[in-house]
Design a protein around this motif. Structure first.
Motif, PDB file in Angstrom:
ATOM      1  N   GLU A 129       0.836  -1.221   0.000  1.00 54.23           N
ATOM      2  CA  GLU A 129       0.000   0.000   0.000  1.00 54.23           C
ATOM      3  C   GLU A 129       0.865   1.263   0.000  1.00 54.23           C
ATOM      4  N   TRP A 130       2.061   1.155   0.622  1.00 57.34           N
ATOM      5  CA  TRP A 130       2.927   2.334   0.665  1.00 57.34           C
ATOM      6  C   TRP A 130       3.283   2.806  -0.738  1.00 57.34           C
ATOM      7  N   LEU A 131       3.365   1.870  -1.654  1.00 56.93           N
ATOM      8  CA  LEU A 131       3.718   2.252  -3.027  1.00 56.93           C
ATOM      9  C   LEU A 131       2.499   2.743  -3.807  1.00 56.93           C
ATOM     10  N   ARG A 132       1.316   2.497  -3.242  1.00 58.14           N
ATOM     11  CA  ARG A 132       0.095   2.981  -3.893  1.00 58.14           C
ATOM     12  C   ARG A 132      -0.332   4.327  -3.307  1.00 58.14           C
ATOM     13  N   ASP A 133      -0.229   4.430  -1.984  1.00 52.91           N
ATOM     14  CA  ASP A 133      -0.831   5.573  -1.308  1.00 52.91           C
ATOM     15  C   ASP A 133       0.080   6.803  -1.235  1.00 52.91           C
ATOM     16  N   LYS A 134       1.378   6.577  -1.198  1.00 57.79           N
ATOM     17  CA  LYS A 134       2.286   7.713  -0.995  1.00 57.79           C
ATOM     18  C   LYS A 134       2.618   8.387  -2.331  1.00 57.79           C
TER      19      LYS A 134
END
Lengths: 482, 363
Positions: free
Chosen positions: B67-72
């Motif tokens: 998710e960090w690569l999607r959300d940030k």
């Protein structure tokens, strides 16, 4: 344990991927079957024409004789199988062990296949409606009544996506080789036995091995068979039937929903037909599409259901080697439990009654397989959820329905045995397009006349009757009047 | 054996050094990126000081969350050193919604330059032409392949395939549309092959099958069309399938280089196929820049050699630090070899492939 290879137009191919065929009671590995990847078939189909060409070099009458010889070999001979060999007793034991069907039923199926192969000339005559075999060989000719006719093969090979659970279906593809059409067989994972034994018997009888390919594999292999063969026969669920509806390349054999219909003129004498009903429901483990899954009548239905339940409800699970065994095992994990769950849920509806309940538990669970004992339900209306259902064990719903509504309400029905002397109703039944095989009279649903077509004529499926015009002189010269 | 043990020890030492250097880099205010600096503040420990070897990363970092690569926003991943330099934005998979994104500058070139040294000049002749048929668009692979071709003095033609569209068609059971789209891609590829000289082909296994089938339907073959080397990757290649590709499509005449890679790792190299391997492909990560472990999904511990487990990836470059990311793949753990003295991953397939239906489609 046997190692069974993929057969690419008769040539063994040792796949690096294998699937184990397991004994449903002991867990013994009976065989390791090489798995084909779809690409193999895609490439081999480039040689499909060769299969038919080789068969066309052999007159049909000779191929029919080969079928007779193959039938005898299949029934009696020790034949090669993979890296070993197989006696007839081995075959019955192995087929029973992997499919769950009792051994004596496997032997009965062998007799059935043998009968079809041994009577191929008569079956062929019936299927082609007495067509001169040379006309089929040549593709055209003149019938005895002087009419020019032409039959064009629609595919050099027939693809068969075969099931695991019903060894009885193999009779359907027996007439294909004598029609000079090659075979691409995708066996069911638990029933590789018949395709391989037939291949061995056919080739030993003189059929060119290059006319037959056997490609075991997963669902993707089945899909590839459907995609690559010009004509395909497949076996599946109601959904599968729907998926291929209208696809002239595919002949789908789904659930039968076969039924016995009691006419108003005979229903008061229902007791005289209980044995016929029980046989239709229970024989050959109740697994076939021709086994009865519904008894429909306008009155006395509760008594009929109770009488059938009395007759079949007490049958117990027996060892598959027991000559008295009448039930087949469910060898796919959790399948029986799921089916029983559906039945129990269906019985919650008002108007639906489980009539065999008093004869003890139906679901019998074992370490590696399960059984469901014969189950009879009663529905007080054709609109009940369970009124038109079918499962692969002895299961029937006795449905109360006025005779005048029956034809509409029974839905698609593979075999309808209508017990009646009412010719007006018999005429309506004869015209009903939702009934495939129609028996008028006290005939069990499982009584097949092998000279009659099953779910459409295989000749019509594989060949197209078409116009063919040429000079009389040429016709005479090439056909010699035949 | 003693020599291999020595090599394994040396590789481990190199990995430990890389682990320390890269963690220091990403967690030091003067060089690190905002994401990891903020993460360390919240985590309450200082990786720059506490990581002394690769095993420390495994022991002390949790699994990296995709998710960090999607959300940030992408800039949170920019190390101080690269600040102000425009970056490439690469995306992974993604069928619906926001895809995972990884930014980068030069990483994509490094693995592929190194990879070039492993290629056979006969199968992949220098100063010639390549064709890539597969996902281009926002994927790192497109630039990486072009770079690889360029390193070998070659230029590359491209035919795009949008895997997100294919997956959607298959998920919606629009099989006719999926087939038509694949035909469209194959049409373009074979048109290039007919009208231009192409000696190397980079594609997916399914597309390779279709391209070969088209060549043969037109009376030729891949070999006759000039192809001498094939790179294949993107979907499962079990031993039987690999054998089929080598024997039937490539006729044992065309060089075959299976690849396993993705935007987050880079490119893993394969152990050259031999008869003894029975076409079982083993990949080795570009260590020490990336590490692949095969772990028991319940315990996170490595499985034994020759056992199946889930693939876990750790990426260790100055451009990107990603500890213990659980891939959506499973594989067999294989022992180190002379050429690659660290663990390999073999027969990679989607995680849970045996128990659930996975949409791989033509990609």
């Amino acid at each position: 344990m046997l190692n069974i290879p993929v057969l690419r137009w008769g040539e063994p191919y040792e796949s690096l991927e294998t699937d184990e065929v397991i004994h449903h009671r002991t867990g013994e590995v009976l065989a390791k079957v090489g798995q084909a990847n779809p690409g193999l078939l895609a490439r081999d189909m480039r040689k499909a024409d060769r299969a038919r060409e080789l068969l066309r070099e052999i007159p049909i009458k000779d191929l029919i004789e080969m079928m007779k010889k193959a039938g005898d070999l299949y029934l009696n001979a020790t034949l090669p199988l993979g890296d070993g060999e197989q006696t007839p007793d081995d075959f019955a034991r192995q087929q029973s062990a992997s499919t769950g069907l009792p051994e004596h039923m496997c032997k009965f199926n062998m007799e059935k296949n043998h009968f079809v192969l041994n009577n191929m000339d008569q079956i062929f005559d019936a299927l082609t409606r007495g067509l001169d075999l040379e006309i089929l060989e040549r593709g055209f000719g003149v019938e005895e009544r002087g009419v020019p006719v032409s039959y064009q093969a629609q595919s050099p090979v027939l693809g068969m996506v075969l099931p695991s659970n019903s060894p009885g279906v193999h009779t359907l593809w027996m007439p294909v080789i004598p029609m000079q059409i090659g075979l691409v067989l995708k066996p069911g994972p638990q029933e590789p036995w018949t395709p391989y034994r037939m291949f061995a018997a056919f080739t030993e009888a003189g059929v060119p091995k290059e006319a037959i390919g056997i490609y075991p594999g997963g669902p993707d292999m089945g899909a590839e068979t459907v995609a690559r063969c010009g004509r395909v026969m497949i076996f599946g669920s109601t959904q599968t039937v729907k998926n291929y509806a209208g696809n002239e390349q595919v002949q789908v054999h789904g659930p039968g929903y076969s039924k016995i219909l009691l006419g108003d003129d005979v229903v008061d004498q229902w007791e005289g037909y209980i044995d016929l009903m029980a046989d239709s429901i229970y024989k050959n483990s109740g697994r076939g599409c021709i086994n009865c899954s519904g008894v429909w009548a306008s009155r006395h239905t509760e008594e009929i259901a109770a009488a059938i339940a009395e007759k079949v409800g007490g049958y117990e699970v027996k060892d598959p080697t027991d000559p008295e065994a009448g039930l087949a095992a469910f060898t796919v994990p959790n399948q029986a439990e799921a089916i029983w769950g559906m039945i129990e849920e269906g019985c919650e509806e008002n108007g639906t009654t489980h009539v065999t309940a008093k004869h003890g538990d139906r679901l019998v669970q074992m370490e590696r397989c399960d059984y469901i004992r014969p189950t009879i339900l009663h529905c007080d209306s054709p609109d009940r959820k369970m009124a038109n259902t079918e499962y692969m064990f002895p299961f029937t719903t006795v449905v109360e329905c006025p005779q005048e509504q029956m034809i509409d309400k029974i839905g698609g029905t593979l075999v309808a045995s209508a017990i009646t002397n009412d010719e007006a109703w018999a005429r309506q039944l004869t015209d009903a397009t939702n009934i495939d095989r129609l028996n008028i009279g006290a005939i069990p649903t499982i009584a097949l006349n092998w000279l009659q077509p099953h779910e459409g004529s295989i000749v019509d499926f594989l060949f197209n009757a078409r116009a063919y015009q040429t000079s009389d002189e040429r016709l005479k010269r090439l056909c010699n009047g035949g | 054996m003693a020599e291999l043990d020595q090599q394994v020890q040396e590789a481990k030492a190199a990995l430990d050094a890389q682990a320390v250097e890269i963690v220091k880099w990403h967690f030091s205010p003067e060089t690190g990126c905002p994401f990891w600096l903020d993460w360390a503040k919240e985590a309450g420990w200082n990786p720059a000081e506490e990581i002394t070897c690769f095993d420390d990363i495994i022991a002390k970092f949790p699994h990296f969350q995709d998710e960090w690569l999607r959300d940030k926003q992408p800039e949170v991943w920019v190390p101080q050193e690269f600040k102000g330099q425009p970056f490439n934005i690469f995306e992974t998979g993604g069928t619906t919604g926001m895809p995972k994104q990884r930014i980068g500058w030069n990483d994509y070139k490094v693995d592929y330059s190194e990879f070039s040294d492993t290629l056979d000049d006969e199968a992949f002749p220098k100063n010639h032409y390549w064709l890539m048929v597969g996902p281009t668009g926002p994927r790192r692979l497109r630039l990486a392949i072009e770079h690889l071709a360029n390193v070998r003095g070659c230029s590359c033609y491209f035919v795009d395939l949008d895997p997100r569209w294919v997956k959607r068609l298959i998920s919606e059971k629009q099989f006719d549309q999926a087939k038509a789209y694949m035909e469209h891609v194959v049409d373009q590829a074979t048109t290039i092959m007919k009208h231009r000289e192409v000696s190397a082909l980079f594609t997916t296994p399914k597309l390779l099958e279709s391209i070969a089938e088209r060549c043969e339907a037109e009376g030729g073959s891949l070999y006759e069309s000039g192809v001498r080397g094939v790179f294949c990757g993107g979907t499962t290649m079990d031993p039987q399938y690999t054998r089929f590709l080598c024997e039937e499509l490539l006729e044992n005449k065309i060089g075959f280089v299976p690849t396993y890679g993705n935007t987050l790792m880079g490119l893993a190299k394969h152990k050259p196929l031999t008869a003894e391997d029975k076409y079982s492909i083993t990949y080795y990560a570009p260590q020490p820049r990336a590490v692949l472990r095969v772990v028991n999904p319940d315990t996170d511990e490595p499985v034994d050699y020759e056992e199946w487990g889930r693939v876990e990836l750790t990426t260790l470059t100055k451009e990107f630090f990603m500890p213990r990311f659980l891939e959506r793949d499973e594989a067999i753990r294989r022992a180190p070899i002379d050429t690659y003295p660290w663990d390999g991953v073999a027969e990679v397939r989607p995680f849970g492939a045996l128990t659930k239906k996975i949409v791989e489609g033509v990609y």
